[in-house]
Write a protein that holds these residues in place. Sequence first.
Motif, PDB file in Angstrom:
ATOM      1  N   VAL A 460      64.777 -16.999  53.942  1.00 30.51           N
ATOM      2  CA  VAL A 460      66.066 -17.236  53.301  1.00 30.51           C
ATOM      3  C   VAL A 460      65.942 -16.869  51.832  1.00 30.51           C
ATOM      4  O   VAL A 460      65.035 -17.352  51.136  1.00 30.51           O
ATOM      5  CB  VAL A 460      66.511 -18.708  53.438  1.00 30.51           C
ATOM      6  CG1 VAL A 460      67.845 -18.932  52.724  1.00 30.51           C
ATOM      7  CG2 VAL A 460      66.624 -19.100  54.900  1.00 30.51           C
ATOM      8  N   GLY A 461      66.822 -15.997  51.336  1.00 32.89           N
ATOM      9  CA  GLY A 461      66.766 -15.541  49.960  1.00 32.89           C
ATOM     10  C   GLY A 461      67.372 -16.538  48.997  1.00 32.89           C
ATOM     11  O   GLY A 461      67.867 -17.603  49.386  1.00 32.89           O
ATOM     12  N   PRO A 462      67.369 -16.208  47.718  1.00 28.75           N
ATOM     13  CA  PRO A 462      67.931 -17.107  46.702  1.00 28.75           C
ATOM     14  C   PRO A 462      69.451 -17.218  46.833  1.00 28.75           C
ATOM     15  O   PRO A 462      70.120 -16.336  47.375  1.00 28.75           O
ATOM     16  CB  PRO A 462      67.537 -16.436  45.382  1.00 28.75           C
ATOM     17  CG  PRO A 462      67.329 -14.997  45.734  1.00 28.75           C
ATOM     18  CD  PRO A 462      66.797 -14.980  47.129  1.00 28.75           C
ATOM     19  N   VAL A 463      69.988 -18.321  46.312  1.00 26.86           N
ATOM     20  CA  VAL A 463      71.425 -18.570  46.361  1.00 26.86           C
ATOM     21  C   VAL A 463      72.137 -17.736  45.290  1.00 26.86           C
ATOM     22  O   VAL A 463      71.719 -17.697  44.135  1.00 26.86           O
ATOM     23  CB  VAL A 463      71.726 -20.068  46.146  1.00 26.86           C
ATOM     24  CG1 VAL A 463      73.231 -20.311  46.090  1.00 26.86           C
ATOM     25  CG2 VAL A 463      71.085 -20.893  47.245  1.00 26.86           C
ATOM     26  N   THR A 464      73.207 -17.058  45.712  1.00 29.23           N
ATOM     27  CA  THR A 464      74.006 -16.256  44.781  1.00 29.23           C
ATOM     28  C   THR A 464      75.449 -16.736  44.825  1.00 29.23           C
ATOM     29  O   THR A 464      76.133 -16.567  45.840  1.00 29.23           O
ATOM     30  CB  THR A 464      73.956 -14.761  45.168  1.00 29.23           C
ATOM     31  OG1 THR A 464      72.597 -14.321  45.205  1.00 29.23           O
ATOM     32  CG2 THR A 464      74.735 -13.922  44.163  1.00 29.23           C
ATOM     33  N   PRO A 465      75.930 -17.382  43.753  1.00 27.63           N
ATOM     34  CA  PRO A 465      77.326 -17.857  43.759  1.00 27.63           C
ATOM     35  C   PRO A 465      78.292 -16.715  43.443  1.00 27.63           C
ATOM     36  O   PRO A 465      77.929 -15.721  42.811  1.00 27.63           O
ATOM     37  CB  PRO A 465      77.337 -18.907  42.649  1.00 27.63           C
ATOM     38  CG  PRO A 465      76.266 -18.461  41.706  1.00 27.63           C
ATOM     39  CD  PRO A 465      75.211 -17.782  42.535  1.00 27.63           C
ATOM     40  N   THR A 466      79.532 -16.855  43.884  1.00 29.08           N
ATOM     41  CA  THR A 466      80.570 -15.896  43.518  1.00 29.08           C
ATOM     42  C   THR A 466      81.040 -16.182  42.104  1.00 29.08           C
ATOM     43  O   THR A 466      80.700 -17.213  41.510  1.00 29.08           O
ATOM     44  CB  THR A 466      81.759 -15.986  44.491  1.00 29.08           C
ATOM     45  OG1 THR A 466      82.266 -17.325  44.486  1.00 29.08           O
ATOM     46  CG2 THR A 466      81.343 -15.616  45.897  1.00 29.08           C
ATOM     47  N   ALA A 467      81.828 -15.286  41.546  1.00 25.17           N
ATOM     48  CA  ALA A 467      82.243 -15.404  40.150  1.00 25.17           C
ATOM     49  C   ALA A 467      83.034 -16.673  39.885  1.00 25.17           C
ATOM     50  O   ALA A 467      82.898 -17.288  38.820  1.00 25.17           O
ATOM     51  CB  ALA A 467      83.072 -14.175  39.755  1.00 25.17           C
ATOM     52  N   ASP A 468      83.860 -17.101  40.856  1.00 23.81           N
ATOM     53  CA  ASP A 468      84.670 -18.295  40.638  1.00 23.81           C
ATOM     54  C   ASP A 468      83.970 -19.576  41.052  1.00 23.81           C
ATOM     55  O   ASP A 468      84.494 -20.677  40.872  1.00 23.81           O
ATOM     56  CB  ASP A 468      86.004 -18.176  41.381  1.00 23.81           C
ATOM     57  CG  ASP A 468      85.827 -17.983  42.885  1.00 23.81           C
ATOM     58  OD1 ASP A 468      84.669 -18.082  43.375  1.00 23.81           O
ATOM     59  OD2 ASP A 468      86.831 -17.726  43.574  1.00 23.81           O
ATOM     60  N   GLY A 469      82.751 -19.466  41.618  1.00 22.03           N
ATOM     61  CA  GLY A 469      81.990 -20.635  42.011  1.00 22.03           C
ATOM     62  C   GLY A 469      82.483 -21.319  43.264  1.00 22.03           C
ATOM     63  O   GLY A 469      81.912 -22.340  43.681  1.00 22.03           O
ATOM     64  N   LEU A 470      83.500 -20.777  43.915  1.00 18.66           N
ATOM     65  CA  LEU A 470      84.053 -21.408  45.112  1.00 18.66           C
ATOM     66  C   LEU A 470      83.340 -20.967  46.387  1.00 18.66           C
ATOM     67  O   LEU A 470      83.722 -21.367  47.492  1.00 18.66           O
ATOM     68  CB  LEU A 470      85.551 -21.094  45.229  1.00 18.66           C
ATOM     69  CG  LEU A 470      86.430 -21.703  44.141  1.00 18.66           C
ATOM     70  CD1 LEU A 470      87.870 -21.254  44.305  1.00 18.66           C
ATOM     71  CD2 LEU A 470      86.330 -23.237  44.181  1.00 18.66           C
ATOM     72  N   ALA A 471      82.336 -20.155  46.238  1.00 16.03           N
ATOM     73  CA  ALA A 471      81.527 -19.739  47.390  1.00 16.03           C
ATOM     74  C   ALA A 471      80.145 -19.349  46.894  1.00 16.03           C
ATOM     75  O   ALA A 471      79.956 -18.986  45.724  1.00 16.03           O
ATOM     76  CB  ALA A 471      82.186 -18.570  48.127  1.00 16.03           C
ATOM     77  N   PHE A 472      79.169 -19.463  47.744  1.00 11.37           N
ATOM     78  CA  PHE A 472      77.801 -19.045  47.427  1.00 11.37           C
ATOM     79  C   PHE A 472      77.178 -18.506  48.709  1.00 11.37           C
ATOM     80  O   PHE A 472      77.544 -18.899  49.817  1.00 11.37           O
ATOM     81  CB  PHE A 472      76.978 -20.203  46.853  1.00 11.37           C
ATOM     82  CG  PHE A 472      77.068 -21.465  47.659  1.00 11.37           C
ATOM     83  CD1 PHE A 472      76.157 -21.716  48.692  1.00 11.37           C
ATOM     84  CD2 PHE A 472      78.044 -22.413  47.399  1.00 11.37           C
ATOM     85  CE1 PHE A 472      76.236 -22.874  49.432  1.00 11.37           C
ATOM     86  CE2 PHE A 472      78.132 -23.582  48.150  1.00 11.37           C
ATOM     87  CZ  PHE A 472      77.224 -23.815  49.169  1.00 11.37           C
ATOM     88  N   ALA A 473      76.262 -17.552  48.542  1.00 12.00           N
ATOM     89  CA  ALA A 473      75.701 -16.871  49.712  1.00 12.00           C
ATOM     90  C   ALA A 473      74.194 -16.769  49.608  1.00 12.00           C
ATOM     91  O   ALA A 473      73.620 -16.791  48.506  1.00 12.00           O
ATOM     92  CB  ALA A 473      76.308 -15.473  49.851  1.00 12.00           C
ATOM     93  N   VAL A 474      73.558 -16.677  50.762  1.00 11.45           N
ATOM     94  CA  VAL A 474      72.119 -16.418  50.844  1.00 11.45           C
ATOM     95  C   VAL A 474      71.894 -15.296  51.846  1.00 11.45           C
ATOM     96  O   VAL A 474      72.631 -15.155  52.823  1.00 11.45           O
ATOM     97  CB  VAL A 474      71.322 -17.673  51.279  1.00 11.45           C
ATOM     98  CG1 VAL A 474      71.373 -18.740  50.221  1.00 11.45           C
ATOM     99  CG2 VAL A 474      71.828 -18.206  52.615  1.00 11.45           C
ATOM    100  N   GLN A 475      70.883 -14.483  51.575  1.00 12.31           N
ATOM    101  CA  GLN A 475      70.473 -13.448  52.518  1.00 12.31           C
ATOM    102  C   GLN A 475      69.479 -14.070  53.496  1.00 12.31           C
ATOM    103  O   GLN A 475      68.473 -14.656  53.076  1.00 12.31           O
ATOM    104  CB  GLN A 475      69.827 -12.282  51.793  1.00 12.31           C
ATOM    105  CG  GLN A 475      70.797 -11.421  51.000  1.00 12.31           C
ATOM    106  CD  GLN A 475      71.605 -10.494  51.886  1.00 12.31           C
ATOM    107  OE1 GLN A 475      72.627 -10.899  52.423  1.00 12.31           O
ATOM    108  NE2 GLN A 475      71.149  -9.272  52.043  1.00 12.31           N
TER     109      GLN A 475
END
Length: 707
Positions: A460-475
């Motif tokens: 599981v990769g590092p957490v990357t939030p979206t610009a507005d902070g209302l979503a975040f994703a991991v690879q």
Amino acid sequence: MSAAVHDGRFARAVAAVGRASARHRFVVIGAWVLLVAALLTSARLIGTPTDNDVSLPGTDAQLVRDLTTSASAPLTSGTVILVTEQGRLDDEARSGVVAATAAALRGTEHVTTVKPPSTRDGSLSADGRTGWFTVGMDVRRAELTKPVARTVTDAARPAADAGLRVLPGGAFAQVVDGSGSTGNEYFGLILAALVLFLALGGIVGALLPLLASGLSVLATLETVGLAGNLTSMPAVASTLALMVGLGVGIDYSLFLLSRFRTLTRSGLSVPDAIERSVADSGTAVAVAGVTVAVALAGLGLTEVPLLRTLAWTCGIAVTFAVLAALTLLPALTSLAGTRLARGGRLHRRLTSRAGSGFWARQADRVTRRPWLAGGLALVLLALLAAPATDLRLGQLDAGSSPEVTAVRQANDAISAAFGPGTGTPLTVLGQVSTPVTDAKDPRVGRFVAMVRDQPEVAAVGPVTPTADGLAFAVQVVPSTAGGDPATADLVHRLRERSVPEVTVHVGGTTAARVDLADRVSDKLPLVIAVVLLLSVAVLLLTFRAPLLALKAAVMDFISIGAAYGVLTAVFTWGWGVTWIGLSGPVPVPSFVPLMLFALLFGLSMDYEVFLLSDVRRRWTQTRDNLRSVREGLLGTGGVITAAATIMVGVFLAFVPNNDPTIKMFGVGMAVAIAVDATVVRCLLVPATMAMLGDRNWWTPGRKRLPA
């Protein structure tokens, strides 16, 4: 339309087109040459971009893609893979080579960013022997051409000179492989020329269909290529359009020229024979083309952009083929004149015994014992279709491609060093109602813990939030390959998981293919029902005989079942799969059976319409059903056999293509046409027509058809 077709107005209109084309032959030929020249010139100036990136609006994978796409991200990115047999890429001996390679890549035209291999982002393997550069480009994926991809790979010369293995990966590998053509398509044209020479006699007879279909195919390919500037155009679209365009184009020309040859032998002049052949066979060609278009139009109901694109590109091929048969071919035939009407010695020798040959005996045998012939045909078709009960749909990945392809070599290198799921990571996204301020947010922790706890998750990769902070994703790197059913199960399992205050979505290539399969499965019954109903409606409007129209649709449905059976035996069970260039069984993508259904339903109807048109013409003259069936089978037997041989040869010529999907289309379409032109047309169709008798021609509200 029914009245027009039925009472001859439609046939007279088609004949008028043929007559005008023959009369103004140089204008028609010049117009076609100018059209193709204009399309070719436009394609060279504007370009013919392709894009294998498939969007699927309204799906979970598309939502993830839309939320994670950054405006600052490169328009396109690919990878350049390095492999060393000894030591590590990050040791002192090779770090200088890697740095020099990175500098060379940065200096390449269109390259905007270069990220060297690193253990921090997982682009360098644990043993340090394999890694990849992530290369950002300032061109759209659709504009990434093979020369540009080659230039980027060639820029890694410092690594190659140092003895490292350099491989294109990602988008670069896809572009290098292109459409997967191996050049074997020309064998289909050689076979077509040989069959045309035997069927029509002489070089002129073989040349005209090839010339007419060649111009229509060129117009098709350039039109499809130019359309890539307006919409996403997968590479498989032009290849599939080429297959269909060549097959139907040559077949339609053969139908018309065979009728022309018969009429000139009966004493008609060349102009009269052209007009009459277009009225007879040209009408059948137009109806067959409409049937193919109707079948392809049914794919629009899937709401899948990929299938819609493949449908209308194949529709363009059929449209140009029909137009060429009704306009260009009469003009060329008028130009050839009596040289084509006479035919060669070999043709006259072969056709002189037609009345007492195989087709006469076959027609007599089948119509005398229709129950036996029909039963035998059903047994043969059941045996061919039986494997289809084990048809397993799945997802193709780079590991499904032949070993000679760039995508397969890149996949093998990455899988061996990092694991089978590295090349097809999932993007798992969490949506929240209030912005996430940092990675220590408890919602993020619960989300990441849920993902890590799933079976088949390797990393599981590092957490990357979206610009507005209302979503975040991991690879997420699965422990299984993208085409493995276990990876699809992981996608479904992640989507079903519940995390407090977080809505889970899954994207990535594999997830998009899972969504595609689900969408196709949901729409499959509707598409099949609509295609059947519309095709029956076209035949009913043409022949105004309900039983005849319904029977024709059932016959085509049976042929498709046989194609599915062979498709299962070859690609799912692996029977002879190594003979066609694959290393083992591969899954059949979900959209292939549906696309095959629409294509084959339309293409198989060509022979049905041609045969039934001839039988109906004789029925209106004799009112003797049995005699009409026998004479119809006799009159069309040779030309349909020749046409089917050409189409089967064209489709088989595409089987060596490196794209597994094209191999599936080639095998499935060749089998269906072969079965339709032999078992169905030689046994089942005449047997059922003999059993039905005059009921074939029953029309509601009328006692008899007008002559």
